[in-house]
Scaffold this motif. Structure first.
Motif, PDB file in Angstrom:
ATOM      1  N   UNK A   1      18.069  31.270 -34.710  1.00  0.00           N
ATOM      2  CA  UNK A   1      17.106  30.154 -35.251  1.00  0.00           C
ATOM      3  C   UNK A   1      17.971  28.780 -35.441  1.00  0.00           C
ATOM      4  N   UNK A   2      17.275  27.784 -35.707  1.00  0.00           N
ATOM      5  CA  UNK A   2      17.782  26.491 -36.043  1.00  0.00           C
ATOM      6  C   UNK A   2      17.407  26.036 -37.403  1.00  0.00           C
ATOM      7  N   UNK A   3      17.951  25.313 -38.379  1.00  0.00           N
ATOM      8  CA  UNK A   3      17.285  24.919 -39.392  1.00  0.00           C
ATOM      9  C   UNK A   3      16.900  23.485 -39.393  1.00  0.00           C
ATOM     10  N   UNK A   4      16.699  22.717 -38.402  1.00  0.00           N
ATOM     11  CA  UNK A   4      16.429  21.517 -38.364  1.00  0.00           C
ATOM     12  C   UNK A   4      17.225  20.359 -38.636  1.00  0.00           C
ATOM     13  N   UNK A   5      16.715  19.065 -38.748  1.00  0.00           N
ATOM     14  CA  UNK A   5      17.430  17.865 -39.185  1.00  0.00           C
ATOM     15  C   UNK A   5      18.250  18.147 -40.414  1.00  0.00           C
ATOM     16  N   UNK A   6      19.428  17.751 -40.647  1.00  0.00           N
ATOM     17  CA  UNK A   6      20.288  18.087 -41.811  1.00  0.00           C
ATOM     18  C   UNK A   6      20.753  19.508 -41.935  1.00  0.00           C
ATOM     19  N   UNK A   7      20.608  20.348 -41.019  1.00  0.00           N
ATOM     20  CA  UNK A   7      20.673  21.844 -41.051  1.00  0.00           C
ATOM     21  C   UNK A   7      22.275  22.157 -41.404  1.00  0.00           C
ATOM     22  N   UNK A   8      23.413  21.222 -40.858  1.00  0.00           N
ATOM     23  CA  UNK A   8      24.714  21.614 -41.026  1.00  0.00           C
ATOM     24  C   UNK A   8      24.930  21.676 -42.587  1.00  0.00           C
ATOM     25  N   UNK A   9      24.489  20.567 -43.213  1.00  0.00           N
ATOM     26  CA  UNK A   9      24.843  20.480 -44.589  1.00  0.00           C
ATOM     27  C   UNK A   9      24.150  21.504 -45.271  1.00  0.00           C
ATOM     28  N   UNK A  10      23.068  21.711 -45.002  1.00  0.00           N
ATOM     29  CA  UNK A  10      21.961  22.749 -45.343  1.00  0.00           C
ATOM     30  C   UNK A  10      22.601  23.988 -45.515  1.00  0.00           C
ATOM     31  N   UNK A  11      23.179  24.375 -44.317  1.00  0.00           N
ATOM     32  CA  UNK A  11      24.001  25.505 -44.188  1.00  0.00           C
ATOM     33  C   UNK A  11      25.222  25.718 -45.102  1.00  0.00           C
ATOM     34  N   UNK A  12      25.687  24.742 -45.216  1.00  0.00           N
ATOM     35  CA  UNK A  12      26.867  24.687 -46.260  1.00  0.00           C
ATOM     36  C   UNK A  12      26.526  24.985 -47.612  1.00  0.00           C
ATOM     37  N   UNK A  13      25.399  24.334 -47.933  1.00  0.00           N
ATOM     38  CA  UNK A  13      24.840  24.726 -49.235  1.00  0.00           C
ATOM     39  C   UNK A  13      24.336  26.065 -49.523  1.00  0.00           C
ATOM     40  N   UNK A  14      23.652  26.786 -48.638  1.00  0.00           N
ATOM     41  CA  UNK A  14      23.282  27.982 -48.538  1.00  0.00           C
ATOM     42  C   UNK A  14      24.571  29.188 -48.628  1.00  0.00           C
ATOM     43  N   UNK A  15      25.462  28.683 -47.771  1.00  0.00           N
ATOM     44  CA  UNK A  15      26.752  29.484 -47.908  1.00  0.00           C
ATOM     45  C   UNK A  15      27.274  29.570 -49.354  1.00  0.00           C
ATOM     46  N   UNK A  16      27.301  28.317 -49.694  1.00  0.00           N
ATOM     47  CA  UNK A  16      27.965  28.264 -51.024  1.00  0.00           C
ATOM     48  C   UNK A  16      27.281  28.932 -52.278  1.00  0.00           C
ATOM     49  N   UNK A  17      25.861  28.932 -52.186  1.00  0.00           N
ATOM     50  CA  UNK A  17      25.317  29.467 -53.108  1.00  0.00           C
ATOM     51  C   UNK A  17      25.341  31.126 -52.744  1.00  0.00           C
ATOM     52  N   UNK A  18      25.189  31.467 -51.785  1.00  0.00           N
ATOM     53  CA  UNK A  18      25.514  32.920 -51.385  1.00  0.00           C
ATOM     54  C   UNK A  18      26.634  33.503 -51.822  1.00  0.00           C
ATOM     55  N   UNK A  19      27.679  32.628 -51.723  1.00  0.00           N
ATOM     56  CA  UNK A  19      29.035  33.116 -52.482  1.00  0.00           C
ATOM     57  C   UNK A  19      29.200  32.727 -53.889  1.00  0.00           C
TER      58      UNK A  19
END
Length: 131
Positions: free
Chosen positions: A77-95
């Motif tokens: 799937x793709x997260x849409x516009x701004x998805x790369x920064x969003x991915x980083x935030x999700x990853x940081x939150x998950x860790x």
């Protein structure tokens, strides 16, 4: 994958004893199946992050990609516009990271995509919730 090798070479030349590992974002960014603007499943992301990386004790640089995730069934799937920064935030939150730094080549958050709408304006103040 190419960046992983380049980073390994740079660290080796600098005589740094740091490992570099590739992580496919689809292993831990779990989303619904709304392709093109998938909604992250934060409880599952945290679980996956903890399973994959929660016990890492050695000094390691992890390299992954942004913008993509996968459904619980493994469909990309793709997260849409701004998805790369969003991915980083999700990853940081998950860790449960203490810090997340995002370096970007734009001066802030705009009212719309300035590549599409030249009249876009920078938003001087925005809450995390709004962003």
């Amino acid at each position: 994958l190419l960046f992983v090798r380049a980073l390994e070479n740079e660290l080796a030349q600098a005589k740094k004893n740091v490992k570099v590992k590739w992580l496919d974002a689809r292993q831990f960014i779990v989303t619904d199946d709304y392709f093109g603007k998938a909604k992250p499943q934060t409880d599952l992301i945290e679980k996956k992050c903890q399973q994959l990386l929660g016990e890492t004790t050695e000094e390691t640089f992890f390299v992954t990609q942004g913008f993509i995730g996968a459904t619980i069934d493994g469909l990309t799937t793709t997260l849409g516009r701004g998805g790369s920064d969003y991915s980083a935030a999700l990853f940081a939150e998950g860790l449960h990271a203490d810090v997340l730094e995002i370096w970007t080549d734009v001066p802030g958050i705009a009212t719309t995509d300035p590549r599409v709408v030249p009249q876009a304006k920078l938003i001087p103040l925005i809450s995390f919730q709004e962003a």
